[in-house]
Design an enzyme around this catalytic site. Structure first.
Site, PDB file in Angstrom:
ATOM      1  N   ASP A  44       1.168  13.905  -6.789  1.00 19.74           N
ATOM      2  CA  ASP A  44       1.002  13.291  -5.343  1.00 19.74           C
ATOM      3  C   ASP A  44       0.515  14.706  -4.270  1.00 19.74           C
ATOM      4  O   ASP A  44       0.540  14.904  -4.471  1.00 19.74           O
ATOM      5  CB  ASP A  44       2.737  13.529  -4.674  1.00 19.74           C
ATOM      6  CG  ASP A  44       2.591  12.587  -3.842  1.00 19.74           C
ATOM      7  OD1 ASP A  44       3.414  11.132  -4.882  1.00 19.74           O
ATOM      8  OD2 ASP A  44       2.561  12.365  -2.691  1.00 19.74           O
ATOM      9  N   ASP A  68      -5.364  14.749  -4.730  1.00 16.14           N
ATOM     10  CA  ASP A  68      -5.861  14.230  -3.704  1.00 16.14           C
ATOM     11  C   ASP A  68      -6.581  12.945  -4.798  1.00 16.14           C
ATOM     12  O   ASP A  68      -7.655  13.139  -5.156  1.00 16.14           O
ATOM     13  CB  ASP A  68      -6.442  14.460  -2.560  1.00 16.14           C
ATOM     14  CG  ASP A  68      -7.179  12.960  -2.050  1.00 16.14           C
ATOM     15  OD1 ASP A  68      -6.984  12.104  -1.841  1.00 16.14           O
ATOM     16  OD2 ASP A  68      -8.144  13.408  -0.883  1.00 16.14           O
ATOM     17  N   VAL A  69      -6.048  11.796  -4.986  1.00  9.31           N
ATOM     18  CA  VAL A  69      -6.374  10.672  -6.450  1.00  9.31           C
ATOM     19  C   VAL A  69      -8.125  10.416  -5.407  1.00  9.31           C
ATOM     20  O   VAL A  69      -8.463   9.394  -5.903  1.00  9.31           O
ATOM     21  CB  VAL A  69      -5.706   9.083  -5.985  1.00  9.31           C
ATOM     22  CG1 VAL A  69      -3.973   9.933  -6.872  1.00  9.31           C
ATOM     23  CG2 VAL A  69      -5.077   8.621  -4.968  1.00  9.31           C
ATOM     24  N   TYR A 161      -5.621  -4.070   1.665  1.00  8.21           N
ATOM     25  CA  TYR A 161      -4.440  -3.862   0.555  1.00  8.21           C
ATOM     26  C   TYR A 161      -4.460  -4.629   0.003  1.00  8.21           C
ATOM     27  O   TYR A 161      -4.409  -4.603  -2.019  1.00  8.21           O
ATOM     28  CB  TYR A 161      -3.045  -3.543   1.720  1.00  8.21           C
ATOM     29  CG  TYR A 161      -1.897  -3.111   0.780  1.00  8.21           C
ATOM     30  CD1 TYR A 161      -1.214  -1.788   0.372  1.00  8.21           C
ATOM     31  CD2 TYR A 161      -0.976  -4.516   0.118  1.00  8.21           C
ATOM     32  CE1 TYR A 161      -0.395  -1.596  -0.082  1.00  8.21           C
ATOM     33  CE2 TYR A 161      -0.175  -3.993  -0.440  1.00  8.21           C
ATOM     34  CZ  TYR A 161       0.303  -2.365  -1.201  1.00  8.21           C
ATOM     35  OH  TYR A 161       0.706  -2.276  -1.976  1.00  8.21           O
ATOM     36  N   LYS A 165      -5.356  -4.464  -4.256  1.00  6.70           N
ATOM     37  CA  LYS A 165      -4.525  -4.572  -5.190  1.00  6.70           C
ATOM     38  C   LYS A 165      -4.730  -5.665  -5.756  1.00  6.70           C
ATOM     39  O   LYS A 165      -4.874  -5.615  -6.940  1.00  6.70           O
ATOM     40  CB  LYS A 165      -3.037  -4.878  -4.809  1.00  6.70           C
ATOM     41  CG  LYS A 165      -2.626  -4.139  -3.473  1.00  6.70           C
ATOM     42  CD  LYS A 165      -2.292  -3.228  -4.493  1.00  6.70           C
ATOM     43  CE  LYS A 165      -1.157  -1.983  -4.159  1.00  6.70           C
ATOM     44  NZ  LYS A 165      -1.233  -0.865  -5.319  1.00  6.70           N
ATOM     45  N   THR A 196      11.695   1.065  -1.187  1.00 12.78           N
ATOM     46  CA  THR A 196      10.608   1.547  -1.142  1.00 12.78           C
ATOM     47  C   THR A 196      10.189   2.528   0.658  1.00 12.78           C
ATOM     48  O   THR A 196      10.318   1.841   1.130  1.00 12.78           O
ATOM     49  CB  THR A 196       9.653   2.167  -2.243  1.00 12.78           C
ATOM     50  OG1 THR A 196       8.688   1.440  -1.047  1.00 12.78           O
ATOM     51  CG2 THR A 196       9.639   1.000  -3.289  1.00 12.78           C
TER      52      THR A 196
END
Length: 254
Positions: A44, A68-69, A161, A165, A196
């Site tokens: 994360d 950091d993805v 977003y 996705k 969440t």
């Protein structure tokens, strides 16, 4: 309680990479995998929350790495550290993702577009790109990418977003086809609105409105998505690859 859809012992000793583990679906999935005896590489970008979460699990079977993805070298190094530490890689769950304020497409900030695409789509590619070679060394593996109901439907004010996705599902299908004959299964899950931190900004009225979008008249819980993820990771789904499973309280059935 463990799902009856798979043999819980099947996860014992398996090495799993899970991103976005500081909270939400990533944390719920990591905890269940830990309870089932898996060895975990937790990543994360929020080091403080990541370390705090990792301390709640068995330290000898957990490696927590700040990542950091969006930086492929960072992801590659985390996977290498996991392989070096635990001897290989068997499973992966790519759940890291962010959401930013809504804005109509014509005035959508370019920097906001770049950030969401970088984390929510490129971040998944960066992970899959290096997870697959590590799994091939073991003779196969299973990867689950976390998409969304917005991977199938448009959503006003969410062009980045929604696009990201959709892209996760496309990436999942293409990668699954590329490696199906090599023992690598790659699938996705499409959650509806889940309780969440991503919903933390909603007031009570907006939370009720989000719940009402689902025929079940409620938002989902992270553990409910984890059940689907564990099924897809397990041999119970051994003939499933390139699929995206809806876990959305009936949202996409409308």
């Amino acid at each position: 309680m463990a799902s009856p859809l798979f043999d819980p012992a099947a996860f014992l000793g398996k090495v799993a990479f899970v991103s976005g583990t500081a909270s939400g679906i990533g944390a719920a999935t990591a905890r269940r995998l830990a309870d089932l005896g898996a060895k975990l590489v937790l990543v994360d970008r929020d080091k403080i929350r990541l370390d705090a979460f990792a301390k709640t699990l068995a330290s000898e079977t957990v490696l927590a790495v700040e990542v950091d993805v969006t930086a492929i070298a960072s992801v590659k190094e985390a996977i290498k550290r996991g392989v070096d530490n635990f001897g290989g890689l068997d499973l992966a769950v790519n759940s890291a993702g962010i959401d930013l304020p809504r804005c109509e497409t014509a005035s959508y900030p370019c920097e906001q577009w770049d950030r969401i695409i970088a984390v929510n789509l490129t971040g998944v590619f960066n992970a899959v790109r290096h997870q697959i070679p590590a799994m091939l060394v073991r003779g196969g593996g299973s990867i689950v990418n976390v998409s969304s109901i917005m991977g199938f439907r448009g959503f006003a004010g969410q062009p980045a977003y929604t696009a990201a996705k959709h892209g996760v599902i496309g990436l999942t299908k293409a990668a699954a086809l590329d490696h199906a004959a090599q023992g690598i299964r790659i699938n996705a899950v499409a959650p509806g609105f889940i309780d969440t931190p991503l919903l933390g900004h909603l007031n009570d009225e907006k939370r009720r409105a989000a719940a009402a979008l689902h025929p079940m008249q409620r938002v989902g819980q992270a553990d409910e998505i984890t059940n689907v993820i564990l099924f897809l990771l397990s041999d119970a789904s051994s003939f499933v690859t390139g699929a995206c499973f809806d876990a959305d309280g009936g949202y996409l059935a409308k």
